[in-house]
Design a protein around this motif. Sequence first.
Motif: not given
Length: 330
Positions: A295-324
């Motif tokens: 944290r002291g060297a990287d104030r904005t660390p990259p997202p964790t694999p779990l956070e990436r998976a959540r973002r991907t699922l959220r994007a898929l849900r948003t795309a599915a909602t906008s399509t329907s």
Amino acid sequence: MTSQGVSTAPALPDQAERASDHADLAGLTVVPARHPWRWVAAAAVLVVVAQFLHGLATNPGWDWGTFSRFATTDTVLRAVGVTLQLTVYGTVLGFALGVLLAFMRLSRNPVLQTVAWVYIWAFRSIPLIVQLLFWFNLSYLYRRLGLGIPFGPVVWSFDTMGLVGALGAAVIGLALHQAAYAAEIVRAGALSVDHGQLEAAAALGIPRLRQIRRIVLPQAMRAILPNVANEVISLFKGTSIVSVMAIGELFYQVQVVYGRNGRVVPLLMVATVWYILLTTLLSIAQYYVERYYARGADRTPPPTPLERARRTLRALRTAATSTSTPGATP
């Protein structure tokens, strides 16, 4: 400037010619670089992996039925517990002593430097199995140990026959062996911290111990942690060597079982899968601990694999909602 009424200013580029060049470039077709051998290599690797997986599934020699029958038996689970116990004790005691040895080597006291260097040299030179057997046979080397005046009378003594059992000898041997390597890891991490920070802390009157605890170690952890994780994983797998002392850790119990039923390969796979599973958990823990100390060297660390998976699922849900949604713009 002008000379005799004639302007010497540089002429502007021909606009028509430039427009023609842009039109020619716009008409070109951009073709990506071809990498045929890269795809050939990838296909060859996939074929090899597929053949290996097919062999795992179809080769009767793996005997997955025996593997599933013994993978979670009480005997194996108790052996996994003993392996984890040896790893935890060896790691905690080894690194506690290793930190002390590291700062002894960094000390300005020549006696402390020499003692720490000799310890590290000796315990890195002697094979671990030899150290374990020495501690296991402590009562043969020293029948009695005592406390008293150095080179004088002994005030209190005790018999060593029942002092160190097999498990105690294994913990002592693993911890002392680990301390030699941990000392060099911690020393390298401490040396990676800019010396100017220590000079500034000394100028501010911060005590030496507080400098180490609040300035050196938090910054050194970024350099220390990857090597510490490697050592812990190596110690976890290296506990199999205590099987020579008939301690019921994972590899020893697997040997006992396949010595009775003759199913060597599936029982070895039981040990292998447990080692892989627990090493994976240690690697995940390493990732999050390293992320914490970065944290002291990287104030904005990259997202964790779990956070990436959540973002991907959220994007898929948003795309599915906008399509329907009727009338939504694709």
